[in-house]
Write a protein that holds these residues in place. Structure first.
Motif, PDB file in Angstrom:
ATOM      1  N   VAL A 292       5.913  -0.024  -0.535  1.00 32.74           N
ATOM      2  CA  VAL A 292       4.757  -1.111  -0.241  1.00 32.74           C
ATOM      3  C   VAL A 292       4.774  -1.579   1.171  1.00 32.74           C
ATOM      4  O   VAL A 292       4.602  -2.528   0.626  1.00 32.74           O
ATOM      5  CB  VAL A 292       3.758  -0.177  -0.937  1.00 32.74           C
ATOM      6  CG1 VAL A 292       1.812  -0.318  -0.009  1.00 32.74           C
ATOM      7  CG2 VAL A 292       3.515   0.783  -1.426  1.00 32.74           C
TER       8      VAL A 292
ATOM      9  N   TRP B  72      -2.596   0.548  -6.044  1.00 33.03           N
ATOM     10  CA  TRP B  72      -2.307   0.689  -7.281  1.00 33.03           C
ATOM     11  C   TRP B  72      -2.682   0.097  -8.523  1.00 33.03           C
ATOM     12  O   TRP B  72      -3.983  -0.800  -7.903  1.00 33.03           O
ATOM     13  CB  TRP B  72      -0.604  -0.092  -6.459  1.00 33.03           C
ATOM     14  CG  TRP B  72       0.224  -0.995  -7.257  1.00 33.03           C
ATOM     15  CD1 TRP B  72       0.600  -0.041  -7.713  1.00 33.03           C
ATOM     16  CD2 TRP B  72       0.228  -1.556  -7.419  1.00 33.03           C
ATOM     17  NE1 TRP B  72       2.116  -0.615  -8.928  1.00 33.03           N
ATOM     18  CE2 TRP B  72       1.540  -2.611  -8.748  1.00 33.03           C
ATOM     19  CE3 TRP B  72       0.469  -2.988  -7.100  1.00 33.03           C
ATOM     20  CZ2 TRP B  72       2.734  -3.077  -8.650  1.00 33.03           C
ATOM     21  CZ3 TRP B  72       1.001  -4.295  -6.811  1.00 33.03           C
ATOM     22  CH2 TRP B  72       2.275  -4.055  -8.251  1.00 33.03           C
ATOM     23  N   PRO B  73      -1.819   0.590  -9.774  1.00 30.65           N
ATOM     24  CA  PRO B  73      -3.222  -0.392 -10.587  1.00 30.65           C
ATOM     25  C   PRO B  73      -2.657  -1.757 -11.432  1.00 30.65           C
ATOM     26  O   PRO B  73      -3.413  -2.167 -12.063  1.00 30.65           O
ATOM     27  CB  PRO B  73      -2.624   0.878 -12.354  1.00 30.65           C
ATOM     28  CG  PRO B  73      -2.432   1.692 -11.624  1.00 30.65           C
ATOM     29  CD  PRO B  73      -2.123   2.090  -9.771  1.00 30.65           C
TER      30      PRO B  73
ATOM     31  N   LEU C  32      -2.887   4.622  -1.441  1.00 28.83           N
ATOM     32  CA  LEU C  32      -3.512   5.005  -2.843  1.00 28.83           C
ATOM     33  C   LEU C  32      -3.390   3.665  -3.566  1.00 28.83           C
ATOM     34  O   LEU C  32      -3.237   2.501  -3.110  1.00 28.83           O
ATOM     35  CB  LEU C  32      -2.322   5.762  -3.868  1.00 28.83           C
ATOM     36  CG  LEU C  32      -1.997   6.977  -3.740  1.00 28.83           C
ATOM     37  CD1 LEU C  32      -0.649   7.626  -4.810  1.00 28.83           C
ATOM     38  CD2 LEU C  32      -3.321   7.668  -3.594  1.00 28.83           C
TER      39      LEU C  32
ATOM     40  N   ILE D 233      -0.769   3.634 -15.448  1.00 30.56           N
ATOM     41  CA  ILE D 233      -0.877   2.597 -16.828  1.00 30.56           C
ATOM     42  C   ILE D 233      -2.252   2.020 -15.545  1.00 30.56           C
ATOM     43  O   ILE D 233      -2.217   1.504 -14.695  1.00 30.56           O
ATOM     44  CB  ILE D 233      -0.011   1.767 -16.999  1.00 30.56           C
ATOM     45  CG1 ILE D 233       1.246   1.941 -17.704  1.00 30.56           C
ATOM     46  CG2 ILE D 233      -0.867   0.882 -17.778  1.00 30.56           C
ATOM     47  CD1 ILE D 233       1.801   1.238 -19.014  1.00 30.56           C
TER      48      ILE D 233
ATOM     49  N   ARG E  79       2.363   6.581  -0.874  1.00 32.62           N
ATOM     50  CA  ARG E  79       1.380   5.861  -1.621  1.00 32.62           C
ATOM     51  C   ARG E  79       1.024   3.802  -0.818  1.00 32.62           C
ATOM     52  O   ARG E  79      -0.015   3.923  -1.724  1.00 32.62           O
ATOM     53  CB  ARG E  79       2.807   4.658  -2.801  1.00 32.62           C
ATOM     54  CG  ARG E  79       3.482   5.887  -3.613  1.00 32.62           C
ATOM     55  CD  ARG E  79       4.252   5.167  -4.860  1.00 32.62           C
ATOM     56  NE  ARG E  79       4.789   6.051  -6.060  1.00 32.62           N
ATOM     57  CZ  ARG E  79       5.193   4.814  -6.615  1.00 32.62           C
ATOM     58  NH1 ARG E  79       5.604   3.570  -6.675  1.00 32.62           N
ATOM     59  NH2 ARG E  79       4.559   6.528  -8.071  1.00 32.62           N
TER      60      ARG E  79
ATOM     61  N   ALA F 142       2.007  -3.039 -16.297  1.00 27.28           N
ATOM     62  CA  ALA F 142       0.676  -1.654 -14.617  1.00 27.28           C
ATOM     63  C   ALA F 142       2.396  -1.676 -13.692  1.00 27.28           C
ATOM     64  O   ALA F 142       2.119  -1.285 -12.723  1.00 27.28           O
ATOM     65  CB  ALA F 142      -0.097  -2.550 -14.770  1.00 27.28           C
TER      66      ALA F 142
ATOM     67  N   TRP G  74       3.547   4.320 -11.469  1.00 27.55           N
ATOM     68  CA  TRP G  74       1.848   4.235 -11.533  1.00 27.55           C
ATOM     69  C   TRP G  74       0.972   4.632 -12.583  1.00 27.55           C
ATOM     70  O   TRP G  74      -0.413   4.885 -12.216  1.00 27.55           O
ATOM     71  CB  TRP G  74       1.059   4.285  -9.968  1.00 27.55           C
ATOM     72  CG  TRP G  74       2.234   3.692  -8.782  1.00 27.55           C
ATOM     73  CD1 TRP G  74       3.177   2.950  -9.315  1.00 27.55           C
ATOM     74  CD2 TRP G  74       1.458   3.400  -7.446  1.00 27.55           C
ATOM     75  NE1 TRP G  74       3.610   2.365  -7.877  1.00 27.55           N
ATOM     76  CE2 TRP G  74       2.587   2.923  -7.221  1.00 27.55           C
ATOM     77  CE3 TRP G  74      -0.014   3.791  -6.533  1.00 27.55           C
ATOM     78  CZ2 TRP G  74       2.289   2.828  -5.745  1.00 27.55           C
ATOM     79  CZ3 TRP G  74       0.189   3.548  -5.743  1.00 27.55           C
ATOM     80  CH2 TRP G  74       0.752   2.470  -5.202  1.00 27.55           C
TER      81      TRP G  74
END
Lengths: 112, 181
Positions: B146, B123-124, B121, A33, B118, A25, A31
């Motif tokens: 970032v 971030w996973p 957003l 996963i 970004r 991830a 981005w």
């Protein structure tokens, strides 16, 4: 490794090998996963042993609307829990339907 | 080498038999010195000599160097690429864009360039292994490109803007270190 015709089509999670380490991830440039996990105590330790925990995977999803099939996640996974498969990713009517859940639901999983 | 000697050095290199232009590139030296390094590599195909490399440091606040497309016509493409990706001006060079959209603003290969879209957003990869809402982790991770919000974004507007070197250092991704105050 698959043959050249069949590779770079679909990425599959080999769930027993996944340790929820988050490396895929974090390495993913698009981005796509998402991983949910929790820690659970390891059962069956000998008496007197220190308590141990391990990460248990709750959710592993790849958003095929974001994925660019670069394969960095497959390359980076230190546990070889991701692999290329020859199938095509499924089509869908909306971008939400392209989010594919790959981990089995915890309720469906046999307790280990 | 000084920028004013660049064109003469490239001409001398060609006159010396290194008449096969290989490539021209640029390196952002931020964090080491406040410069861009422009590099040119030429080969001598007649002899199996080592390729020869010229490099020139340009100040970041006004990166400007003579174009060498009069010496090696093929260098024009490389110069256009460096011009748009690093914001280096090639005096006398081709000014049209090569790779980026005409409407694109920014210099993507400068290390202090922030992926601004970004920053807002989720971030996973920000989550730690085993982290849940019930047991949040104290460690914070940021994606590459970032910067730490304390350096760029959530900064106190009354303070002067962060140093580009600090932004570049903060935007490499990974664990957010506690900042010294």
């Amino acid at each position: 490794m698959n043959s050249p015709q069949s590779s770079h089509r679909w990425i599959r999670l080999i769930e027993p090998a996944c340790t929820s380490c988050m490396i895929c991830a974090r390495e993913c440039p698009s981005w796509c996963i998402s991983i949910d996990s929790h820690t659970e105590p390891v059962a069956g330790l000998p008496t007197g042993a220190r308590d141990r925990t391990r990460n248990a995977l709750d959710r592993f999803a790849i958003d095929w609307s974001l994925c660019m099939y670069c394969g960095i996640c497959v390359e980076e996974c230190p546990y070889d829990a991701l692999e290329w498969v020859g199938d095509l990713t499924k089509a869908g009517p909306s971008s939400e339907s392209l989010v594919e859940e790959m981990a089995e639901k915890p309720s469906a999983r046999t307790s280990s | 080498m000084l920028p004013e000697n660049w064109l003469a050095a490239v001409e001398a290199l060609r006159a010396d038999g290194f008449d096969y232009f290989d490539w021209l590139g640029c390196v952002d030296e931020i964090g080491r010195q406040d410069c861009f390094r422009v590099i040119l590599v030429a080969r001598n195909l007649a002899k199996s000599a080592e390729p020869r490399m010229l490099s020139c440091l340009l100040p970041r606040d006004d990166p400007r160097i003579d174009s060498v497309r009069g010496v090696f016509a093929g260098a024009a493409w490389h110069e256009r690429e460096v011009a748009e990706l690093f914001g280096v001006e090639f005096v006398g060079g081709e000014r049209r864009r090569l790779l980026l959209d005409p409407g694109f603003e920014g210099t993507p290969l400068r290390k202090d360039e922030v992926l601004a879209a970004r920053t807002g957003l989720n971030w996973p990869g920000a989550k730690e292994p085993g982290e849940t809402d019930a047991s949040p982790s104290r460690r914070r991770m940021l994606p590459p490109g970032v910067p730490d919000p304390a350096v760029w974004g959530d900064r106190d507007a009354s303070q002067p803007a962060s140093d580009p070197a600090e932004v570049a250092e903060s935007a490499v991704g990974g664990r957010v270190l506690r900042r010294r105050t």
